[in-house]
Scaffold this motif. Structure first.
Motif, short mmCIF file in Angstrom:
data_model
loop_
_atom_site.label_atom_id
_atom_site.label_comp_id
_atom_site.label_asym_id
_atom_site.label_seq_id
_atom_site.Cartn_x
_atom_site.Cartn_y
_atom_site.Cartn_z
N PRO A 341 0.80 -1.18 -0.06
CA PRO A 341 0.03 -0.18 0.05
C PRO A 341 0.75 1.41 -0.08
N HIS A 343 0.79 4.23 0.94
CA HIS A 343 1.01 5.42 2.18
C HIS A 343 1.68 4.35 3.05
N ASP A 344 1.77 3.29 3.34
CA ASP A 344 2.73 2.77 4.15
C ASP A 344 4.00 2.32 3.12
N TRP A 347 5.36 6.56 4.63
CA TRP A 347 5.32 6.42 6.23
C TRP A 347 6.86 5.46 6.18
N SER A 358 3.33 10.44 -1.38
CA SER A 358 2.30 9.12 -2.40
C SER A 358 1.04 9.15 -2.07
N CYS B 38 -3.95 13.42 3.64
CA CYS B 38 -3.22 11.50 2.48
C CYS B 38 -4.50 10.98 1.82
N SER B 39 -5.47 12.18 2.24
CA SER B 39 -7.01 12.03 0.83
C SER B 39 -7.44 9.26 1.21
N ASP B 40 -6.58 8.89 1.81
CA ASP B 40 -7.35 7.90 2.40
C ASP B 40 -9.26 8.23 1.98
N GLY B 62 -7.26 2.60 1.32
CA GLY B 62 -6.01 3.08 2.36
C GLY B 62 -4.77 2.50 2.76
N CYS B 63 -4.40 2.91 3.51
CA CYS B 63 -2.95 2.44 4.17
C CYS B 63 -3.56 1.19 5.39
N LEU B 65 -3.33 0.61 8.32
CA LEU B 65 -3.53 0.67 9.33
C LEU B 65 -4.75 1.01 9.03
N ARG B 106 -0.68 8.69 13.53
CA ARG B 106 -1.26 8.22 13.04
C ARG B 106 -2.59 7.78 12.84
#
Lengths: 407, 126
Positions: A341, A343-344, A347, A358, B38-40, B62-63, B65, B106
């Motif tokens: 992913p 954003h991970d 990060w 990202s 982040c736009s997630d 999204g991420c 998490l 986060r």
């Protein structure tokens, strides 16, 4: 060249000393010492209004505004027939142009043209406004430019807005914008108003608005080493003269300053001028002239980009964007790290000190047209160096290992 | 909190095995939310019957998490009374279900699904 540049960026040195690699420069570039010092000097010595009073210090402020406007004009390659109106940023600048050339006198069924790689700041307001007025937005397909231009050449667009460089892919025009000039020439045959989004282009390319033939160009200062909160619209004088500002508030400066020192096109800049930001912009342009040879430093940046691309190619599952369309990869390198992913990935890179962007890059239209949900973007600036790249390579390898163990 | 803790086995397990991944046939309410920084984004559908959250659908783009935490919170809140859900403090939920270390980093990712779920319930059932 690199050493000279690094010497002038204490802001970069401090972050580098803290272990950071600055690879998100297309979003915000760092300020050179010249810019920071110019703004400090302004606040220490010259923090007076930029309009509305009649004492010597205000005259000096107005002179600074006009000097900055002359520098901006020269910087984008126009000396006469064009003027400058300052704005907060490119988004606001475009909104002002749209208010005057799309929102007024628009007839249902009329059309607006943009490229298929526009930033949301261009695409979204144009799409919303045009749709509300019963019009249509067409896209010039930069992936197959010739065919696409053929399809739109006789349409007769009410307004055209073209990005000079994509914030996802970087350079999308060839030969120092010769193909862009050709596109503009074709579109101008139908008397379209043509505006250029120069946000990503201005810091890495020599821009010659006069030879490009567009009516407007707009940019944000913070993308090329000026502070946040300052941007500009450069437009043909006869168009700027007939434009209205957002709130119709300010003609005061004309009444007070009847001499030639009056700030031209002040009517388009309601409220008090952002003096410190204007001083910063002025210093940023000076810094370019004194220290940056766009061709030579561009080559340095390209070498870094090449090394990053070569590194990424070792990972077969990494998709590097732009190569499918033969765009030259230079100051922006965007990629998709397989199934990890986005954003991970960014990060964890960030936790290792490497700051990349990202996601969709605020460019939903471009991502849709590239058939991607987002990407990781490295954007280089002149102060980046081989050590930055090496740190990125190490961090990338560690990040890949980290997720390989978990996913 | 080290970034390694963001990717504990519990998080990875809930990322890989999503409980609420099937669209609902007749949801009472739905809500879409975007994480500003982040736009997630998340889209949630709910069914509330007799004052209880009886069914739930999460689509989190999204991420790791954000996806995992939506699943963890969903599992804890399903079949609970909506008044109880709405009164749950975010901090308490994070502390109890993820650990206090998640309060400091986060948080926007962690709470994306939960906040959308609460909005979906609020807009139809308050």
């Amino acid at each position: 060249m690199k050493n000279i540049l690094e010497k002038h960026f204490l802001s970069v040195k401090k972050k580098r000393d803290a272990g950071l690699v600055l690879f998100d420069n297309a979003a915000t570039a760092q300020l050179s010492d010249f810019v920071i010092q110019a703004m400090v000097d302004f606040y220490l010595n010259d923090n007076f209004p930029g309009n509305g009073a009649s004492y010597e210090q205000v005259e000096k402020s107005v002179s600074s505004i006009n000097l900055c406007k002359r520098k901006v004009l020269k910087f984008v390659g126009v000396e006469k027939d064009f003027g400058v109106a300052f704005c907060k940023n490119a988004t606001e600048g475009l909104a002002l142009i749209l208010r005057n050339f799309v929102a007024s006198n628009f007839k249902a069924g009329e059309k607006v043209l943009i490229t298929n790689l526009e930033h949301n700041s261009v695409y979204k307001p144009i799409f919303k406004l045009t749709s509300n007025l019963g019009g249509q937005v067409d896209q010039l397909d930069l992936f197959s430019l010739k065919a696409s231009l053929k399809a739109v050449e006789n349409v007769g667009y009410k307004f055209v807005c073209l990005t000079m460089a994509s914030n996802v892919l970087g350079q999308v025009w060839k030969d120092n914008f010769s193909d862009l000039a050709e596109v503009i020439s074709v579109l101008k045959n139908n008397y379209s108003i043509v505006a250029l989004d120069a946000c990503q282009a201005l810091s890495h390319n020599k821009v010659d608005l006069a030879s490009l033939g567009a009516d407007f160009l707009f940019f944000s200062g913070h993308k090329f080493g000026a502070p946040h909160g300052i941007g500009a619209i450069i437009g043909k004088n006869h168009l700027l003269k007939n434009m209205a500002d957002f709130v119709g508030s300010n003609s005061m400066s004309k009444d007070v300053f009847k001499d030639s020192s009056a700030n031209e096109f002040k009517e388009l800049e309601p409220g008090s001028p952002s003096m410190a930001q204007i001083i910063g912009l002025s210093a940023a342009i000076d810094f370019y002239y004194k220290n940056i040879d766009l061709i030579e430093t561009g080559k340095d940046v390209e070498k870094l980009a090449d090394s990053i691309v070569e590194f990424l190619k070792r990972y077969k599952w990494v998709k590097i964007l732009g190569q499918d369309y033969n765009f030259k990869i230079s100051y922006i390198i965007s990629f998709i790290p397989g199934q990890i992913p986005l954003h991970d990935f960014s990060w964890v890179l960030g936790q290792k000190g490497v700051l990349v962007r990202s996601g969709k890059m605020c460019a939903d239209l471009a991502c849709d047209n590239l058939s991607i949900n987002g990407c990781i973007r490295i954007s280089l600036f002149y102060y980046n160096n081989d050590q930055d790249c090496q740190k990125f390579f190490n961090a990338f390898e560690q990040t890949v290992e980290f997720f390989k163990e978990r996913l | 909190m080290s970034y390694v803790d963001h990717y504990s086995s519990k998080i990875i397990q809930n990322y890989n095995c999503k409980t609420f991944s099937k669209r609902l046939e007749s949801p009472n309410s739905s809500y879409a939310m975007v994480h500003d920084s982040c736009s997630d984004n998340v889209f949630v559908e709910v069914i509330v019957r007799d004052g209880k959250l009886t069914a739930l659908f999460f689509d989190v783009q999204g991420c790791i998490l954000a996806v995992a935490c939506a699943n963890i919170f969903g599992q804890y809140l399903i079949d609970k009374l909506i008044q109880e859900i709405l009164l749950q403090s975010e901090q308490e939920l994070i502390k109890n279900l993820l650990g206090p270390e998640f309060l400091n980093s986060r948080v926007g990712c962690v709470l994306l699904g939960l906040r959308a779920l609460k909005k979906a319930i609020e807009q139809k059932h308050i």
